[in-house]
Design a protein around this motif. Structure first.
Motif, PDB file in Angstrom:
ATOM      1  N   MET A 506       0.841  -1.202   0.000  1.00 14.54           N
ATOM      2  CA  MET A 506       0.000   0.000   0.000  1.00 14.54           C
ATOM      3  C   MET A 506       0.872   1.245   0.000  1.00 14.54           C
ATOM      4  SD  MET A 506      -2.905   1.103   2.820  1.00 14.54           S
ATOM      5  CE  MET A 506      -4.028  -0.202   2.349  1.00 14.54           C
ATOM      6  N   ASP A 507       0.385   2.301  -0.660  1.00 15.33           N
ATOM      7  CA  ASP A 507       1.080   3.583  -0.660  1.00 15.33           C
ATOM      8  C   ASP A 507       0.060   4.677  -0.358  1.00 15.33           C
ATOM      9  OD1 ASP A 507       3.098   5.402  -0.840  1.00 15.33           O
ATOM     10  OD2 ASP A 507       3.580   5.035  -2.937  1.00 15.33           O
ATOM     11  N   THR A 508       0.548   5.856   0.037  1.00 18.92           N
ATOM     12  CA  THR A 508      -0.327   6.943   0.480  1.00 18.92           C
ATOM     13  C   THR A 508      -0.066   8.211  -0.318  1.00 18.92           C
ATOM     14  OG1 THR A 508      -0.556   6.104   2.738  1.00 18.92           O
ATOM     15  CG2 THR A 508      -0.907   8.458   2.422  1.00 18.92           C
ATOM     16  N   PHE A 509      -1.147   8.871  -0.709  1.00 19.25           N
ATOM     17  CA  PHE A 509      -1.094  10.186  -1.351  1.00 19.25           C
ATOM     18  C   PHE A 509      -1.701  11.185  -0.374  1.00 19.25           C
ATOM     19  CE2 PHE A 509      -2.593  13.711  -3.840  1.00 19.25           C
ATOM     20  CZ  PHE A 509      -1.705  13.835  -4.900  1.00 19.25           C
ATOM     21  N   ASN A 510      -0.894  12.131   0.125  1.00 19.89           N
ATOM     22  CA  ASN A 510      -1.395  13.224   0.958  1.00 19.89           C
ATOM     23  C   ASN A 510      -1.613  14.441   0.083  1.00 19.89           C
ATOM     24  OD1 ASN A 510      -1.610  12.527   3.833  1.00 19.89           O
ATOM     25  ND2 ASN A 510       0.581  12.053   3.684  1.00 19.89           N
ATOM     26  N   GLY A 511      -2.714  15.134   0.315  1.00 14.14           N
ATOM     27  CA  GLY A 511      -2.979  16.313  -0.498  1.00 14.14           C
ATOM     28  C   GLY A 511      -4.116  17.128   0.070  1.00 14.14           C
ATOM     29  N   SER A 512      -4.668  17.990  -0.747  1.00 15.35           N
ATOM     30  CA  SER A 512      -5.834  18.796  -0.395  1.00 15.35           C
ATOM     31  C   SER A 512      -6.867  18.656  -1.498  1.00 15.35           C
ATOM     32  CB  SER A 512      -5.456  20.268  -0.227  1.00 15.35           C
ATOM     33  OG  SER A 512      -4.572  20.440   0.854  1.00 15.35           O
ATOM     34  N   CYS A 513      -8.132  18.663  -1.102  1.00 13.87           N
ATOM     35  CA  CYS A 513      -9.236  18.528  -2.059  1.00 13.87           C
ATOM     36  C   CYS A 513     -10.011  19.840  -2.091  1.00 13.87           C
ATOM     37  CB  CYS A 513     -10.144  17.370  -1.646  1.00 13.87           C
ATOM     38  SG  CYS A 513     -11.613  17.189  -2.688  1.00 13.87           S
ATOM     39  N   GLY A 514     -10.284  20.327  -3.286  1.00  8.83           N
ATOM     40  CA  GLY A 514     -10.931  21.629  -3.428  1.00  8.83           C
ATOM     41  C   GLY A 514     -12.391  21.579  -3.822  1.00  8.83           C
ATOM     42  N   ALA A 515     -13.046  20.426  -3.683  1.00  9.84           N
ATOM     43  CA  ALA A 515     -14.438  20.317  -4.117  1.00  9.84           C
ATOM     44  C   ALA A 515     -15.379  21.036  -3.156  1.00  9.84           C
ATOM     45  CB  ALA A 515     -14.833  18.841  -4.219  1.00  9.84           C
ATOM     46  N   GLY A 516     -16.505  21.529  -3.684  1.00  3.15           N
ATOM     47  CA  GLY A 516     -17.609  21.995  -2.859  1.00  3.15           C
ATOM     48  C   GLY A 516     -17.270  23.113  -1.896  1.00  3.15           C
ATOM     49  N   SER A 517     -16.931  22.756  -0.662  1.00  2.00           N
ATOM     50  CA  SER A 517     -16.773  23.739   0.412  1.00  2.00           C
ATOM     51  C   SER A 517     -15.345  24.249   0.554  1.00  2.00           C
ATOM     52  CB  SER A 517     -17.241  23.127   1.737  1.00  2.00           C
ATOM     53  OG  SER A 517     -16.559  21.912   2.010  1.00  2.00           O
ATOM     54  N   GLY A 518     -14.551  24.154  -0.494  1.00  2.00           N
ATOM     55  CA  GLY A 518     -13.203  24.714  -0.462  1.00  2.00           C
ATOM     56  C   GLY A 518     -12.149  23.669  -0.128  1.00  2.00           C
ATOM     57  N   TRP A 519     -10.919  24.138  -0.002  1.00  2.00           N
ATOM     58  CA  TRP A 519      -9.792  23.233   0.164  1.00  2.00           C
ATOM     59  C   TRP A 519      -9.733  22.675   1.582  1.00  2.00           C
ATOM     60  CZ3 TRP A 519      -7.252  21.538  -3.957  1.00  2.00           C
ATOM     61  CH2 TRP A 519      -7.333  22.284  -5.135  1.00  2.00           C
ATOM     62  N   VAL A 520      -9.779  21.344   1.676  1.00  2.00           N
ATOM     63  CA  VAL A 520      -9.633  20.677   2.961  1.00  2.00           C
ATOM     64  C   VAL A 520      -8.542  19.614   2.840  1.00  2.00           C
ATOM     65  CG1 VAL A 520     -12.032  21.065   3.620  1.00  2.00           C
ATOM     66  CG2 VAL A 520     -11.426  18.936   2.465  1.00  2.00           C
ATOM     67  N   PRO A 521      -7.805  19.344   3.925  1.00  2.00           N
ATOM     68  CA  PRO A 521      -6.743  18.332   3.870  1.00  2.00           C
ATOM     69  C   PRO A 521      -7.320  16.918   3.823  1.00  2.00           C
ATOM     70  CG  PRO A 521      -6.911  19.263   6.069  1.00  2.00           C
ATOM     71  CD  PRO A 521      -7.828  20.060   5.208  1.00  2.00           C
ATOM     72  N   VAL A 522      -6.764  16.083   2.950  1.00  2.00           N
ATOM     73  CA  VAL A 522      -7.220  14.698   2.779  1.00  2.00           C
ATOM     74  C   VAL A 522      -6.014  13.802   2.521  1.00  2.00           C
ATOM     75  CG1 VAL A 522      -9.487  15.347   1.844  1.00  2.00           C
ATOM     76  CG2 VAL A 522      -7.548  15.008   0.283  1.00  2.00           C
ATOM     77  N   SER A 523      -6.254  12.511   2.603  1.00  2.00           N
ATOM     78  CA  SER A 523      -5.257  11.543   2.153  1.00  2.00           C
ATOM     79  C   SER A 523      -5.984  10.381   1.495  1.00  2.00           C
ATOM     80  CB  SER A 523      -4.390  11.039   3.314  1.00  2.00           C
ATOM     81  OG  SER A 523      -5.090  10.082   4.087  1.00  2.00           O
ATOM     82  N   ALA A 524      -5.248   9.628   0.694  1.00  2.00           N
ATOM     83  CA  ALA A 524      -5.791   8.434   0.045  1.00  2.00           C
ATOM     84  C   ALA A 524      -4.710   7.361   0.059  1.00  2.00           C
ATOM     85  CB  ALA A 524      -6.231   8.732  -1.385  1.00  2.00           C
ATOM     86  N   SER A 525      -4.999   6.236   0.710  1.00  2.00           N
ATOM     87  CA  SER A 525      -4.051   5.120   0.810  1.00  2.00           C
ATOM     88  C   SER A 525      -4.651   3.920   0.102  1.00  2.00           C
ATOM     89  CB  SER A 525      -3.772   4.779   2.270  1.00  2.00           C
ATOM     90  OG  SER A 525      -3.262   5.887   2.971  1.00  2.00           O
ATOM     91  N   SER A 526      -3.858   3.303  -0.755  1.00  2.00           N
ATOM     92  CA  SER A 526      -4.407   2.226  -1.581  1.00  2.00           C
ATOM     93  C   SER A 526      -3.297   1.285  -2.023  1.00  2.00           C
ATOM     94  CB  SER A 526      -5.099   2.822  -2.810  1.00  2.00           C
ATOM     95  OG  SER A 526      -5.545   1.825  -3.704  1.00  2.00           O
ATOM     96  N   PRO A 527      -3.637   0.026  -2.277  1.00  2.00           N
ATOM     97  CA  PRO A 527      -2.697  -0.843  -2.991  1.00  2.00           C
ATOM     98  C   PRO A 527      -2.679  -0.491  -4.465  1.00  2.00           C
ATOM     99  CG  PRO A 527      -4.769  -1.998  -2.607  1.00  2.00           C
ATOM    100  CD  PRO A 527      -4.892  -0.660  -1.930  1.00  2.00           C
ATOM    101  N   ALA A 528      -1.683  -0.980  -5.183  1.00  2.00           N
ATOM    102  CA  ALA A 528      -1.698  -0.868  -6.646  1.00  2.00           C
ATOM    103  C   ALA A 528      -2.837  -1.729  -7.175  1.00  2.00           C
ATOM    104  CB  ALA A 528      -0.378  -1.334  -7.228  1.00  2.00           C
ATOM    105  N   ILE A 529      -3.436  -1.322  -8.283  1.00  2.00           N
ATOM    106  CA  ILE A 529      -4.525  -2.098  -8.878  1.00  2.00           C
ATOM    107  C   ILE A 529      -4.216  -2.409 -10.338  1.00  2.00           C
ATOM    108  CG2 ILE A 529      -6.320  -1.240  -7.320  1.00  2.00           C
ATOM    109  CD1 ILE A 529      -7.210   0.670  -9.564  1.00  2.00           C
ATOM    110  N   PHE A 530      -4.677  -3.565 -10.774  1.00  2.00           N
ATOM    111  CA  PHE A 530      -4.601  -3.954 -12.180  1.00  2.00           C
ATOM    112  C   PHE A 530      -5.989  -3.839 -12.774  1.00  2.00           C
ATOM    113  CE2 PHE A 530      -5.224  -7.662 -15.139  1.00  2.00           C
ATOM    114  CZ  PHE A 530      -4.655  -7.045 -16.241  1.00  2.00           C
ATOM    115  N   VAL A 531      -6.089  -3.080 -13.878  1.00  2.00           N
ATOM    116  CA  VAL A 531      -7.361  -2.856 -14.555  1.00  2.00           C
ATOM    117  C   VAL A 531      -7.243  -3.435 -15.962  1.00  2.00           C
ATOM    118  CG1 VAL A 531      -9.065  -1.113 -15.209  1.00  2.00           C
ATOM    119  CG2 VAL A 531      -7.566  -0.711 -13.255  1.00  2.00           C
TER     120      VAL A 531
END
Length: 557
Positions: A506-531
């Motif tokens: 698993m790896d983690t992406f830290n960032g900020s999301c600007g949808a809707g109510s403005g920029w808020v801090p978020v993260s997304a952790s996921s394994p690699a996926i095969f599509v």
């Protein structure tokens, strides 16, 4: 066990506040007394007023930036953002109906002068009331001439009264050594200066100390502290055909001491510089349909943009929203080997600090871990105090930028998979699928800078993930080839069902999301996926030529 530990922590916070907070934190007392005064007087003037909350974001920020070995700026700032919320009507129907909230935030004085602060609170509360009253009257008129709405759930719901106090912030102890930081940034960005291919080579440092206050007429009183430090290295170049080619690397930690060492960051800057030179002459990719692997970071952004935004409950009150999953609780929405949790209570995932951590959301509700998908089955949405048909009660995911209006937003997205596959196994599956489909190559998306998605009914419900580092993986065993100009696109429901496998890493992406109510801090952790089937399109590009003149720092060397 987690709930018990939380109760103990809350109790400790109350004890600390009783010892030090009442003597030092005058702002809370001012907010409480003014809230009571304003509420009583507004109720006397207008019996439709039934709820008021006050929120203050007291933010101190330290910043340093450097480019090509030279410091651009060293500065600091402090601001207190005050946001009142006034509700008229009833829990069932109030002025926020169909998200018709007006923004009436303002600034408070940085000194605890009671008169100055009360005047600012009074002025902004008065503006918030007038705005709410106007909207409420319009809603009552419109209800008489409009058809019955799809979602008949109430506009607001009761929440548990919360009392929590973090101890006062010791600003002097937390202040970073900005001159030492500046020396580090100079050393990091000197790496970029040595590469004549680069148009920009910069590094930004930002350390933020936030003290948040929340009081409301239901009796909640919350003071919560937060710290976070970002270090951001960025380089960009331009291909001969005009395409801008940026690469970035972001580091996040709750405390400066948890950032990587200067030598480690310099090593990453060297890698970025070398990749940018390779990207300048990399082949331009054509549109493609076929199999692909998304790294953990890339798939984290993929799930955040394409899946997570469709779980945000409050937006489903809006009849213009696509409501992709609104009536799908209990049904399969992802492959059975995948589960997704949203967890604002997590400070680390696999030892990595995650940016979406908080104790209380912006409606004064304690953040909760929410299992939104279990073994592919949709279980829940991210909820504020605004219910939707079939789902009521907040789970602590009302979030907003300072001064904004809370909406359902993501926190720490964590994807887990039932698998024993390594990323090498996914690569073997990719090559086999290429041969099966008669494709000479598949794609490996190593890194991304973000993405966006459409969720409305009047536009196609499509997504666009923006990769920065993409490789062709050849079925005949040739070495992987770096390419440029690739955007990953598609529609969500079809894409979710094409996920064929995931890795155990698993790896983690830290960032900020600007949808809707403005920029808020978020993260997304996921394994690699095969599509087994993705679609790409060509990235847009500038028609401007690369600079004709050499960089002045190179011209004089």
């Amino acid at each position: 066990m987690i709930k018990s530990a939380t109760r103990i922590f809350l109790l400790v916070g109350v004890i600390l506040f009783s010892i030090t907070g009442n003597a030092q934190d005058k702002l809370l007392q001012i907010l409480k007394s003014e809230l009571q005064r304003e509420y009583e007087q507004l109720r006397n003037a207008d019996s439709n007023v039934y709820y008021i909350s006050y929120r203050v974001d007291d933010i101190t920020t330290y910043r340093v930036s450097a480019t090509f070995g030279v410091v651009n700026a060293i500065d600091s700032s402090r601001v207190r953002v005050f946001t009142p919320s006034v509700r008229l009507g009833t829990y069932q129907l109030d002025n926020t109906h169909n998200m018709q909230f007006g923004n009436t935030s303002g600034r408070l004085a940085l000194v605890d002068d009671e008169t100055l602060i009360k005047l600012a609170i009074w002025k902004n509360t008065d503006a918030a009331y007038k705005n709410a009253a106007q909207i409420y009257e319009q809603l009552l008129t419109n209800k008489r001439v409009r058809v019955v709405e799809e979602d008949t759930a109430a506009d607001f719901s009761a929440a548990k009264k919360e009392v929590y106090y973090d101890p006062p912030v010791h600003y002097a102890a937390l202040k970073p050594d900005l001159l030492r930081v500046a020396e580090d940034l100079k050393a990091i960005t000197k790496v970029f200066k040595q590469n004549p291919d680069l148009l920009t080579g910069s590094c930004n440092y930002e350390f933020k100390i936030t003290r948040k206050y929340f009081v409301d007429t239901d009796g909640s009183e919350i003071i919560e502290n937060a710290t976070g430090v970002w270090l951001y290295i960025f380089g960009n170049t331009k291909a001969d055909d005009g395409m801008e080619l940026p690469l970035t690397k972001l580091y996040f930690a709750f405390e400066p001491a948890r950032l990587p060492s200067r030598d480690s960051i310099i090593a990453d800057a060297v890698i970025i510089s070398e990749k940018l030179s390779k990207l300048r002459t990399a082949p331009l990719a054509d549109p493609y349909v076929g199999p692909a692997i998304l790294s953990g970071r890339a798939s984290g952004v993929f799930f955040h943009e394409i899946f997570g935004h469709r779980l945000e409950g409050k937006r489903m009150k809006n009849e213009h929203d696509g409501q992709t999953f609104k009536n799908k609780i209990g049904t399969e929405v992802l492959p059975s080997f995948l589960s997704i949790t949203m967890d604002p209570t997590a400070k680390q995932v696999n030892g990595v600090d995650v940016n979406g951590y908080y104790r209380f959301d912006d409606e004064g509700v304690m953040g909760q871990k929410v299992d939104v998908v279990e073994n592919g089955i949709l279980k829940n949405f991210l909820m504020t105090r605004t219910p939707i048909n079939g789902v009521s009660g907040s789970n602590g995911h009302a979030r907003t930028a300072p001064g904004g209006i809370p909406e359902s937003r993501q926190s720490n997205l964590i994807v887990t998979g039932k698998t024993d596959k390594t990323e090498a196994d996914l690569r073997s599956m990719l090559i086999e699928e290429c041969k099966k489909q008669g494709k000479p190559f598949g794609y490996y998306f190593a890194d991304v800078q973000g993405g966006f998605t459409n969720v409305g009914r009047t536009t196609p419900n499509a997504f666009n993930v923006i990769p920065t580092e993409v490789y062709r993986v050849y079925a005949d065993g040739r070495p992987d080839e770096l390419v440029r100009g690739v955007d990953l696109i598609g529609t969500p429901l079809s894409m979710f069902m094409r996920i064929a496998a995931c890795s155990k890493e698993m790896d983690t992406f830290n960032g900020s999301c600007g949808a809707g109510s403005g920029w808020v801090p978020v993260s997304a952790s996921s394994p690699a996926i095969f599509v087994d089937l993705i679609e790409t399109q060509k990235k847009s590009k500038s028609s401007e030529r690369p600079p004709v003149l050499p960089r002045p720092d190179l011209d004089h060397e």
